[in-house]
Each structure stands twice: as C-alpha cells, then as structure tokens.
Design a protein around this motif. Sequence first.
Motif, PDB file in Angstrom:
ATOM      1  N   UNK A  68      11.367 -43.089  77.362  1.00 30.18           N
ATOM      2  CA  UNK A  68      11.413 -44.331  78.155  1.00 30.18           C
ATOM      3  C   UNK A  68       9.991 -44.790  78.472  1.00 30.18           C
ATOM      4  N   UNK A  69       9.161 -44.827  77.414  1.00 29.65           N
ATOM      5  CA  UNK A  69       7.737 -45.109  77.565  1.00 29.65           C
ATOM      6  C   UNK A  69       7.302 -46.048  76.444  1.00 29.65           C
ATOM      7  N   UNK A  70       6.630 -47.115  76.780  1.00 27.67           N
ATOM      8  CA  UNK A  70       6.158 -48.067  75.775  1.00 27.67           C
ATOM      9  C   UNK A  70       4.824 -47.677  75.148  1.00 27.67           C
ATOM     10  N   UNK A  71       4.163 -46.654  75.667  1.00 26.39           N
ATOM     11  CA  UNK A  71       2.840 -46.277  75.176  1.00 26.39           C
ATOM     12  C   UNK A  71       2.810 -46.000  73.665  1.00 26.39           C
ATOM     13  N   UNK A  72       3.789 -45.273  73.099  1.00 30.27           N
ATOM     14  CA  UNK A  72       3.730 -45.042  71.649  1.00 30.27           C
ATOM     15  C   UNK A  72       3.762 -46.346  70.843  1.00 30.27           C
ATOM     16  N   UNK A  73       4.567 -47.302  71.256  1.00 28.86           N
ATOM     17  CA  UNK A  73       4.630 -48.575  70.531  1.00 28.86           C
ATOM     18  C   UNK A  73       3.336 -49.355  70.729  1.00 28.86           C
ATOM     19  N   UNK A  74       2.784 -49.302  71.931  1.00 27.36           N
ATOM     20  CA  UNK A  74       1.515 -49.986  72.177  1.00 27.36           C
ATOM     21  C   UNK A  74       0.397 -49.400  71.309  1.00 27.36           C
ATOM     22  N   UNK A  75       0.369 -48.063  71.166  1.00 30.59           N
ATOM     23  CA  UNK A  75      -0.638 -47.420  70.295  1.00 30.59           C
ATOM     24  C   UNK A  75      -0.416 -47.822  68.842  1.00 30.59           C
ATOM     25  N   UNK A  76       0.849 -47.866  68.410  1.00 28.17           N
ATOM     26  CA  UNK A  76       1.176 -48.275  67.049  1.00 28.17           C
ATOM     27  C   UNK A  76       0.661 -49.689  66.783  1.00 28.17           C
ATOM     28  N   UNK A  77       0.943 -50.604  67.695  1.00 31.42           N
ATOM     29  CA  UNK A  77       0.502 -51.994  67.515  1.00 31.42           C
ATOM     30  C   UNK A  77      -1.018 -52.064  67.474  1.00 31.42           C
ATOM     31  N   UNK A  78      -1.693 -51.331  68.347  1.00 27.99           N
ATOM     32  CA  UNK A  78      -3.159 -51.328  68.347  1.00 27.99           C
ATOM     33  C   UNK A  78      -3.696 -50.778  67.024  1.00 27.99           C
ATOM     34  N   UNK A  79      -3.124 -49.675  66.563  1.00 23.84           N
ATOM     35  CA  UNK A  79      -3.572 -49.045  65.308  1.00 23.84           C
ATOM     36  C   UNK A  79      -3.403 -50.002  64.126  1.00 23.84           C
ATOM     37  N   UNK A  80      -2.251 -50.645  64.035  1.00 26.43           N
ATOM     38  CA  UNK A  80      -1.987 -51.528  62.908  1.00 26.43           C
ATOM     39  C   UNK A  80      -2.730 -52.857  63.038  1.00 26.43           C
ATOM     40  N   UNK A  81      -3.034 -53.273  64.248  1.00 28.06           N
ATOM     41  CA  UNK A  81      -3.865 -54.466  64.429  1.00 28.06           C
ATOM     42  C   UNK A  81      -5.251 -54.207  63.856  1.00 28.06           C
ATOM     43  N   UNK A  82      -5.806 -53.040  64.139  1.00 27.27           N
ATOM     44  CA  UNK A  82      -7.113 -52.664  63.601  1.00 27.27           C
ATOM     45  C   UNK A  82      -7.030 -52.522  62.080  1.00 27.27           C
ATOM     46  N   UNK A  83      -5.980 -51.864  61.590  1.00 26.23           N
ATOM     47  CA  UNK A  83      -5.812 -51.692  60.144  1.00 26.23           C
ATOM     48  C   UNK A  83      -5.789 -53.048  59.436  1.00 26.23           C
TER      49      UNK A  83
END
Length: 117
Positions: free
Chosen positions: A51-66
């Motif tokens: 019940x945590x959005x942090x993993x999705x936020x990290x995913x979005x940040x990682x793929x934004x950089x990619x």
Amino acid sequence: MTTSAAGQPLIPQPPATVAALRQATSQIAPAALPTFARELDQVSDQSRKGADLAPIQRFIAQWTVYVHIQRRPEAAADLRRWEDIADSGDAAKARRAASGIGRILDEAHAAVGLPAR
C-alpha cells in the motif's frame, strides 16, 4: 530507432506518466519494452502489497531518465560505451567508466527535474 538532426532529441521529453513513457520507449527503444513491462508489473505488485506508491514513483523516475537519455542518440551512445568499458574487467577503466556513467545520469536527472542520484 528514429534518426534526428545532429544534436537534436529524437522526440520531445514526454510527461512523467506510465502511458507516456511506454509510448516514448516504443518509439525510441522498442527492444526495452519487455523490460519496461516486467518492471512495471513488479513495482505494481510491490505497491499493492505494501500500500505504498514509492515503488511506482521510483519506476517513473527511472524510466523518465532512461527516456531522456535514449531520445538523445549521442548521450545514449556515450552511455553504452561507458557501460562496455565498465564491463571490461580493468579496475582503472571501470572507475573512469563509473564516473562517465554518473555524469550522464546526473545530467539526465537535472534535465528532467529530479534530485541527484
């Protein structure tokens, strides 16, 4: 991959959303789509379980950089070159490569408005 005029990005930087990043990845790095989908499934499961959005936020940040890097052919080529050097097995070369990779990632983080790694 689509070609561009020298020094120009292949596509505009997309918004930092899963759908926009998926679309951008399909345009500039279609071979990365299976990885994108697999990682999205993993972080979605992690987010649901915790019940945590942090993993999705990290995913979005990682793929934004990619996407930021991959849409710029020169930066993407530099990153691949540094990654190959890092894999060479030579410790001194690997340290220089880590510095080069770090520089590219730091520039990408700054360009998309993310904090430094």
